[in-house]
Structures are given as structure tokens and as C-alpha cells.
Design an enzyme around this catalytic site. Structure first.
Site, mmCIF file in Angstrom:
data_model
loop_
_atom_site.group_PDB
_atom_site.id
_atom_site.type_symbol
_atom_site.label_atom_id
_atom_site.label_comp_id
_atom_site.label_asym_id
_atom_site.label_seq_id
_atom_site.Cartn_x
_atom_site.Cartn_y
_atom_site.Cartn_z
ATOM 1 N N THR A 129 0.718 -1.264 0.000
ATOM 2 C CA THR A 129 0.000 0.000 0.000
ATOM 3 C C THR A 129 0.752 1.324 0.000
ATOM 4 O OG1 THR A 129 -0.987 -1.162 1.833
ATOM 5 C CG2 THR A 129 -2.428 0.037 0.408
ATOM 6 N N THR A 130 1.103 1.922 1.114
ATOM 7 C CA THR A 130 1.618 3.294 1.000
ATOM 8 C C THR A 130 3.139 3.377 1.103
ATOM 9 O OG1 THR A 130 -0.405 4.098 1.962
ATOM 10 C CG2 THR A 130 1.417 5.643 1.884
#
Lengths: 291, 258
Positions: free
Chosen positions: B31-32
Site C-alpha cells: 500500500t503506502t
């Protein structure tokens, strides 16, 4: 109708071996020694760009003497073999033994094939282990045989003399500085018994250092670090000598590796087209890698 | 890689037949990832969560990898494909370095990654996208640089800071308010941890620092001295400091209004 001359296989092989040996003997030598933290490579090589010693993989390095374009081909082939193996399986699965076998196959095939001239090269493949007992050094002469070496080994022009010099003086557990001193001493002895002075500019030095935290254990020893190691050695024999540069210049008058340079230049031409030509030339080799 | 293409084409991501299924395949996603530059280098950091739909597939996945001595790549998107892409990218940089005896330029590395992402376009169209963030120290220009990508392989250099992945909107906004040109290495590391915290706050697919399990973001720093991954102790110190302050101010540090 003319019948070709009969040449006995023994004679043909002997001729080819002699041809290759003469080619190798023209070049400068490379020595490889074990020291306490790994394996040391020292080559007499005035060129900074054309290496005789180079990295193959994490723990494996390669040293060669002879014709530059020929051993450069073999080196690139070796890097490809190792990287492909490591990518397909795991980095652990690339070993010096496997690589040496591939080289032996390639050199052997070329040596005994009548269509090609034998390669005028002699290689060393070394792998550093977790402890000095696990280090492996293989010497690969021009005909494709493999010699498993321990302690120290020399290849190139003056190899016999240098090896016997090294064999007498090399011992286990040498420090890097001691091993380097021994290597430089052995390389600076001339065929006719005279001594030359070799300085940092004429040397190509690299180590496989098992204490390096990185995965890739190969490291070139360059510039200041090399002069410092060499200086430490000079200081031991004489008194505290001049700093590296002064010492380097004063002895620069010695023979400046004419042969080595010649071979290097031939190689430079080969390297320009290395992208395409190396790929072609490597075909038989990668074939061997698959077996 | 040319040699691999000729010799073992099935190993290259682009040369695989596409799966015939329609619709989105459930596979773990990363994800990030955030990056911020500071004078003398760049930091690249990523959270530790991988999700599969609404399920947390893995709590301690690592999404930031060294590409070589002077660069790193952080991955967002389908984890399996992304990890393989990074592995091939690392191999390629190392191979080039060994064969040519010199490292690729930072631009060269960024361009190469761009081509690799583009070769994955077919998979990306089926929902298996990989969108990395690439950061490195440019030895010629003597500064840290950041490159971001889109699924088609479009490459753009980011100045100052960047983020990618599902929480990137929140992370980027947080960094926008926190970032300063004159960060020290430690301040830059703190800023990216703050940004990851904000991303985790608003995005369900991004994991915040997990104090109970001692799982903290991966923070890497690339300077003139090369790639360095902060140790767990160093990151935990930063993460704890951030967490401490958030207990008083849940939304994090306030920027000046004007």
C-alpha cells in the site's frame, strides 16, 4: 589429387598447447593468495580501465591472464551464468565449483576443436567461504583442465618461478598487509633474478573479504588505501618512507609493462563492440551452462 | 534484460501469457510508500500492511528494497508481481555494473524501471498493477532524487517529496504541510513516519505503527555513503515519539494558518 599431410593427434595437440602457452607467457602475471579474512588478488596491470581481476558474484571473483578479448568474453559469460543461476534459484546456489566447471567445458571444447584457435588464457576462479578452510581456488589452464589450489597460486608469464617463491613463503592466517607484501615481492622478481619496484600505479589489487557486511564480498583496493597498505610494508623494511605519491613517482622509471599494455589495447577494440560481439561469442558457452 | 529475453524468456514478466479470467483477482496488495529528500540525500519509507480485499493478508511485509548501493525502490500494488519486478530490477543493475565495470546513471536506472512497469501493462489492465516509487542519490549532481511512476510506465521526477499507493493521497497531503527544504536526515525520517501515520489514519489498506507487535514502518536513507536501512530500534524511537505526540494531538502537528 593431393593428400593432406598427416599430423598425428599428439603432435596437433602439443602444437596447440605450445601456441597457447606462448601466448600466456607473454603477459604479466596475476597472483591469488588466501589471507585470514579472505582471498587477495594482485595483478601487475598499468591500465585502470581494463581489469584482469573482477567480480563474478557475491562470493566469487575471477582473475585472468592472456589475451584480453578472450578472457573478457569468458568473464562476461561467467557473470551471465552466475546472474541467471542466482535469479532462477537463489543467490546461495551460485558456486565457484559450478562456474569453474562451465569454464573448463568451454575452454576444453575450444582447445580441442580443430576449427578454432585455442584460447590463450589462463583463469583463476575463487570463492570465499565463511572460514578460511571453506575458501576455494580453482586454476583453469588453457586446455580446459581444472586444478584445485590451496594457499597461493600464480598464473601468467613467470608463473612457475612466482609460484615456487609463494609456496615457500605463504602460510595460513596472514594479514592483508602481509599477504599483499608477499604478493608484490613475488611479482617484482624478474625472470633473470633481478628485482623491479612495483608501485601502486602498476598494481591492480582486489579482495574477497568475508568480513564485509554486504552480500557482495568483492572489493577493489584503490588509491589511498592501496598506498597505505603498501607504505605500511615499506615502512617495515626501510624507515618511514615518503608518503605514497612520492614513492610512486620516483620508481616510475622501471619497465612500464609493455606487454600488458599491448594486450590491453587489443582488448579495448573488442570492448567497444562488446554488446553485440560478446553476445555472439558467448553462444557456445551458454549452451554449456545449460547442461 | 536482453540476455534473459533470448535465453529464458519465460522468466521475464512481460512475456507471460495473460490469465484468461475476467474481473479482479484476489491477491495480496501492498500500500503506502512515501519519500522525502533532504540536503545530502533522500529517505524512502513504507508501511507494513498487505491486504487482500478487506482482509489483512500480512502485517509485516517489507515493501522497500535496495535496488543497488545508491538507490532504493518502494512498491505499491500486487505484492507478488512487484517483488519479482524488484528482484529483476536489482539483478539488472548488478549485472550491468559487473559487465560494464561502472554503475548505471540514476536517470538510466529510473528509465529502466519505467520500461519494466510498461511491460506489465497487460496485467495492470486486469487489475494486477505495480506502481513503484524510486529514490536514489545522484552521485553526479550530489543530491537525492525521487521518481514516481504510473501504471503505463510514465515516469516523472518529483521535487521534495512523493507518495504512491492507496494511502498516497493522505500521505502526500501530510507531507505537503510538514516538508521543509532544510530537513536533517532525522527530521526527514520523522516527517515520512508522520505521513505514514496519517495515511494509516484514513486508509484502511495502510498499516500504522503496531506498538503491541513492535511492527514499525521500514525507513531507508540513501546518502553519499550509500543505502542504509534504519534499524528497528531507530525506527521504533521515531515511531514512539510520533505516537506519544499523537496521544495529545490525534491529528498530528498543526501547520501555521498563514
Amino acid at each position: 589429387m593431393s593428400t593432406p599431410f598427416y599430423v598425428s593427434p599428439q603432435q596437433a595437440m602439443a602444437d596447440r598447447a605450445e601456441y597457447a602457452r606462448k601466448g600466456i607467457a607473454r603477459g604479466r602475471s596475476v597472483v591469488v593468495l588466501q589471507y585470514t579474512d579472505g582471498v587477495l588478488f594482485v595483478a601487475e596491470n598499468p591500465s585502470r580501465a581494463l581489469h584482469k581481476v573482477s567480480e563474478i558474484y557475491d562470493r566469487i571473483a575471477f582473475a585472468a591472464v592472456g589475451k584480453y578479448n578472450e578472457f573478457e568474453n569468458l568473464r562476461i559469460g561467467g557473470v551471465r551464468y552466475a546472474d541467471l543461476r542466482g535469479y532462477t534459484y537463489d543467490r546461495e546456489d551460485v558456486t565457484a565449483r559450478g562456474l569453474a566447471n562451465v569454464y573448463a567445458q568451454t575452454l576444453g571444447t575450444i582447445f580441442s576443436s580443430a576449427a578454432e584457435k585455442p584460447y590463450e588464457v589462463e583463469l583463476i576462479v575463487a570463492e570465499v567461504g565463511n572460514a578460511p578452510e571453506d575458501d576455494q581456488i580453482y586454476r583453469l589452464p588453457h586446455d580446459g583442465s581444472i586444478v584445485d589450489e590451496h594457499g597461493s597460486v600464480a598464473v601468467g608469464g613467470n608463473a612457475d618461478q612466482i609460484s615456487s617463491y609463494l609456496d615457500q613463503r605463504h602460510r595460513d592466517g596472514m594479514t592483508l598487509a602481509e599477504a599483499l607484501r608477499l604478493a608484490v615481492d613475488s611479482l617484482s622478481r624478474d625472470t633473470n633474478g633481478g628485482e623491479r619496484t612495483l608501485t601502486a600505479e602498476h598494481l591492480e589489487v582486489a579482495v574477497l573479504d568475508r568480513t564485509r557486511p554486504q552480500k557482495r564480498k568483492f572489493k577493489r583496493i584503490l588509491g589511498r588505501q592501496l598506498s597505505r597498505l603498501l607504505d605500511g610494508h615499506a615502512a617495515g623494511e626501510q624507515e618511514k618512507g615518503q608518503p605514497g605519491e612520492g614513492a610512486g613517482e620516483s620508481s616510475g622509471t622501471g619497465s612500464t609493462g609493455g606487454n600488458g599494455k599491448g594486450a590491453g589495447k587489443g582488448g579495448a577494440a573488442g570492448k567497444n563492440g562488446s554488446g553485440a560481439s560478446a553476445a555472439d561469442a558467448d553462444e557456445p558457452e551458454s549452451g554449456a551452462a545449460d547442461d | 534484460m536482453d540476455f534473459l529475453g533470448q535465453h529464458a524468456p519465460e522468466l521475464l514478466p512481460g512475456n507471460r501469457p495473460l490469465p484468461a479470467v475476467q474481473g479482479v483477482i484476489e491477491a495480496p496488495h501492498g500500500t503506502t510508500i512515501v519519500a522525502a529528500s533532504f540536503p545530502g540525500g533522500v529517505v524512502l519509507a513504507g508501511d507494513r500492511r498487505a491486504t487482500m480485499g478487506n482482509v489483512i493478508a500480512q502485517r509485516d511485509i517489507e515493501k522497500v528494497f535496495p535496488a543497488d548501493e545508491y538507490s532504493a525502490v518502494g512498491i505499491a500494488g500486487t505484492a507478488g508481481l512487484a517483488v519479482e519486478m524488484v528482484k529483476l530490477f536489482q539483478l539488472e543493475l548488478e549485472h550491468f555494473e559487473k559487465v560494464e565495470g561502472a554503475q548505471l546513471s540514476l536517470e538510466g536506472k529510473a528509465n529502466r524501471l519505467s520500461t519494466m512497469i510498461r511491460s506489465n501493462l497487460g496485467m495492470a489492465m486486469q487489475g494486477l498493477a505495480v506502481v513503484p516509487l524510486f529514490a536514489g542519490y545522484d552521485l553526479d549532481r550530489e543530491k537525492g532524487r525521487i521518481f514516481s511512476y504510473d501504471v503505463t510506465g510514465g515516469r516523472s521526477e518529483e521535487h521534495g517529496f512523493a507518495a504512491t499507493g492507496s494511502g498516497s493521497v493522505f500521505a502526500r497531503s501530510a507531507l505537503k504541510k510538514l516538508f521543509r527544504e532544510d530537513f536533517t536526515e532525522h527530521q526527514a525520517a520523522t516527517a515520512v513516519v508522520q505521513a505514514l501515520y496519517d495515511a494509516a489514519d484514513d486508509d484502511s489498506a495502510t498499516g500504522g505503527p503496531d506498538m503491541a507487535r513492535r511492527i514499525y514502518p521500514i525507513v531507508t536513507v540513501i546518502t553519499e555513503e550509500g543505502f542504509k536501512k534504519l534499524t528497528e530500534a531507530e525506527v521504533s524511537e521515531i515511531a514512539r515519539a510520533v505516537h506519544e505526540r499523537r496521544l495529545e494531538q490525534p491529528d498530528g502537528p498543526r501547520a501555521a494558518l498563514l
